[in-house]
Every structure is written in C-alpha cells, then in structure tokens.
Design an enzyme around this catalytic site. Structure first.
Site, PDB file in Angstrom:
ATOM      1  N   LEU A  99      67.781  37.845  62.024  1.00 51.64           N
ATOM      2  CA  LEU A  99      66.262  37.838  61.739  1.00 51.64           C
ATOM      3  C   LEU A  99      65.980  36.368  61.756  1.00 51.64           C
ATOM      4  O   LEU A  99      64.710  36.276  62.108  1.00 51.64           O
ATOM      5  CB  LEU A  99      66.333  38.372  60.322  1.00 51.64           C
ATOM      6  CG  LEU A  99      65.940  39.746  60.120  1.00 51.64           C
ATOM      7  CD1 LEU A  99      65.756  40.019  58.589  1.00 51.64           C
ATOM      8  CD2 LEU A  99      64.687  40.041  60.804  1.00 51.64           C
ATOM      9  N   VAL A 139      75.641  39.072  60.426  1.00 52.87           N
ATOM     10  CA  VAL A 139      75.255  39.329  61.839  1.00 52.87           C
ATOM     11  C   VAL A 139      73.595  39.279  61.622  1.00 52.87           C
ATOM     12  O   VAL A 139      72.966  38.572  62.284  1.00 52.87           O
ATOM     13  CB  VAL A 139      75.728  40.146  62.711  1.00 52.87           C
ATOM     14  CG1 VAL A 139      75.079  40.446  63.903  1.00 52.87           C
ATOM     15  CG2 VAL A 139      77.197  40.259  62.689  1.00 52.87           C
ATOM     16  N   CYS A 140      73.125  40.121  60.929  1.00 55.16           N
ATOM     17  CA  CYS A 140      71.865  40.301  60.687  1.00 55.16           C
ATOM     18  C   CYS A 140      71.037  39.383  60.235  1.00 55.16           C
ATOM     19  O   CYS A 140      69.650  39.035  60.633  1.00 55.16           O
ATOM     20  CB  CYS A 140      71.627  41.499  59.540  1.00 55.16           C
ATOM     21  SG  CYS A 140      72.308  42.959  59.789  1.00 55.16           S
ATOM     22  N   THR A 141      71.551  38.356  59.421  1.00 56.29           N
ATOM     23  CA  THR A 141      70.808  37.058  59.042  1.00 56.29           C
ATOM     24  C   THR A 141      70.778  36.158  60.436  1.00 56.29           C
ATOM     25  O   THR A 141      69.676  35.838  60.346  1.00 56.29           O
ATOM     26  CB  THR A 141      71.903  36.202  57.920  1.00 56.29           C
ATOM     27  OG1 THR A 141      72.219  37.452  56.976  1.00 56.29           O
ATOM     28  CG2 THR A 141      71.191  35.038  57.572  1.00 56.29           C
ATOM     29  N   THR A 169      74.009  40.575  55.082  1.00 57.48           N
ATOM     30  CA  THR A 169      74.862  40.607  56.121  1.00 57.48           C
ATOM     31  C   THR A 169      75.101  39.537  57.084  1.00 57.48           C
ATOM     32  O   THR A 169      73.906  39.306  57.568  1.00 57.48           O
ATOM     33  CB  THR A 169      74.992  42.207  56.833  1.00 57.48           C
ATOM     34  OG1 THR A 169      73.555  42.236  57.258  1.00 57.48           O
ATOM     35  CG2 THR A 169      75.280  43.152  55.684  1.00 57.48           C
TER      36      THR A 169
END
Ligand code: BEZ
Length: 260
Positions: free
Chosen positions: A98, A93-95, A91
């Site tokens: 992290l 935003v998550c990328t 996804t």
C-alpha cells in the site's frame, strides 16, 4: 512463520491460512469458538458468486471506504480503475504494497486510472493502519480503501482461496489485482500468494499495454515497456500496417513489428 501473521488474527486461524495442510476438526471447533471481535473473519456470501473472466463486467457493489460510502460503478465513472485487495490490515507484505501504490499514485493518475484498495477489516483499523503506512513509506495515501470486514466484496470478486472456500468460516482475502476499463470490463486479473508482494511496475506496464493496444490497435511483446516497438496483429495486413504506422519490420509473416 509467526512473523508474517496478521496482527489481529487469531493465531490458529492465521496458521491455517498460510499452511497447506487440510483443516482439522480442531481448526473448525476453534474457529467457531472465536470471540465476536474475530467473527469479522467470516465470509458472508450474500449473493450468487459471479464467474469472473477477462471481459466480464466488473460486478457492482456498495461499500464503506476510508473516503466515505461508494457505489463502485458510480465511483469509477468513465475512468479506468484498479481494485487491489489485501488479506488483512497490519500485515507486513500488505503494508509495503500500500505504501508503494500510494507513492505511485501520480503514475496511475497520469494514465487516468482510479485506484481503490480493499482489506478485510473495518474503518477504524484502516485509519490506524494508513497512519502507519504513511509514516513507514513517507507517503500520504489518498485513494479509498474498502472496509470489507465481512468479505462481501471479496466473495463477489472470488478473492477466496480454494482451501478457504471449503472452509468459509475462516476465509482470508487473496492478494488480487483487477484492472477495469472505462466500459467496466475486467481487463486483467492477478492473484498472488499471501507471502509474495506484487510488482507495481508490472501493473503499470499492463495498463500501458492495454491503453496503447486500445488506442492504436496493436499488441505488445514480451517484457515490452512504453516506447518500445509493438506488434502488428494478425488481423492487419502488412500493407495496411505500413499505411497506418509507416515502417513495418517483418521477422516472419506472422511476426511483424512497428514503431508508434
Ligand atoms: C502479509 O504480510 O501481508 C500477510 C502475511 C500472511 C498472511 C496475510 C498477509
């Protein structure tokens, strides 16, 4: 909207997650008719959900991670820890999150904070996603990421939205941050909407504030960052504060600053 949907999620289910509308019987029918591959989106409460507050002991759990199986408390040992969760692998935003947390790993290490991520997919997906993250953010992600495909840890840490609690068969994991101290106490809980990436500087700032407060017995004012003046708490008299810290700047009898 479609551009922020999780790549592997069934479209209808993902749309429910980001919409504020009430689930319809169509959503339910379609969710329960999902092929087995997508059943990983089911929430599976395996034990009573603890009520987590600041000061609660962080619940222990065993989990598979990208760095092997862990017992969470054993893994934490005597360190500070940060547990941060993501709704799903691949996804956007998550990328970015992290990647940024990985690049900041030396900052967390400097503060003695162990990092652990969580995302509601399996280890195979995690491995491929981390390859992408390393490539995109020019990093080498080294901390473990929990494979919480069944959302067991998400359930334990109440990382499910109210909307999805009522409809647990398609629950997603909320973007959450837990800061845990060496006594395993939860010292910070942050919950973010799926569409808002976290502020990594704020997470480090809170760690600095907590660690400074624990060491020196002080509080920190609005927007404080490491190195700025701190607040003498009400429990310490100005005289005692002068003995302990040197100069005290008294703005009001209840608002006193000092330099540490
Ligand atoms: C993300 O970009 O991280 C995301 C977007 C929508 C739902 C879940 C995650």
């Amino acid at each position: 909207m479609a551009s922020i949907l999780p790549r592997a999620a069934p479209r209808l289910v993902a749309l429910h997650f980001i919409s504020s509308t009430k689930p319809t019987s169509l959503h339910l029918q379609r969710a329960s008719a999902l092929p087995l591959a997508f059943r990983r989106y089911l929430a599976t409460p395996t034990q009573e959900q603890p009520r987590l507050r600041l000061g609660s002991i962080a619940p222990n759990f065993k989990a598979k991670t990208t760095q092997g199986d862990i017992d969470f408390h054993q893994w934490l040992g005597d360190s500070w820890g940060i547990l941060f969760s993501h709704p799903a692998d691949f996804t956007p935003v998550c990328t970015t999150e992290l990647g940024a947390f990985s690049r900041l790993a030396p900052e967390f290490e400097k503060r003695g904070v162990k990092m652990i991520g969580l995302s509601a997919n399996d280890l195979v997906d995690h491995g491929k996603w981390i390859d992408d993250i390393n490539d995109i953010s020019k990093t080498n992600l080294q901390f473990p990421v929990i494979a919480d495909a069944k959302r067991e840890v998400a359930w334990l840490y109440d990382m499910l939205s109210a909307e999805d609690q009522a409809k647990p068969e398609i629950a997603f994991t909320i973007r959450s941050v837990f800061i845990i101290d060496p006594n395993k106490k939860i010292r910070l809980i942050l919950l973010y909407p799926a569409s808002t990436g976290r502020n990594s500087a704020e997470v480090l700032r809170v760690i600095d504030s907590l660690q400074t407060g624990d060491k020196k017995g002080v509080a920190t004012p609005i927007d404080w960052v490491h190195g700025e003046d701190v607040i003498v708490p009400a429990s310490v008299s100005t005289e005692d504060a002068k003995t302990k810290f040197g100069q005290v700047r008294e703005v009001r009898p209840y608002l006193r600053f000092t330099t540490i």
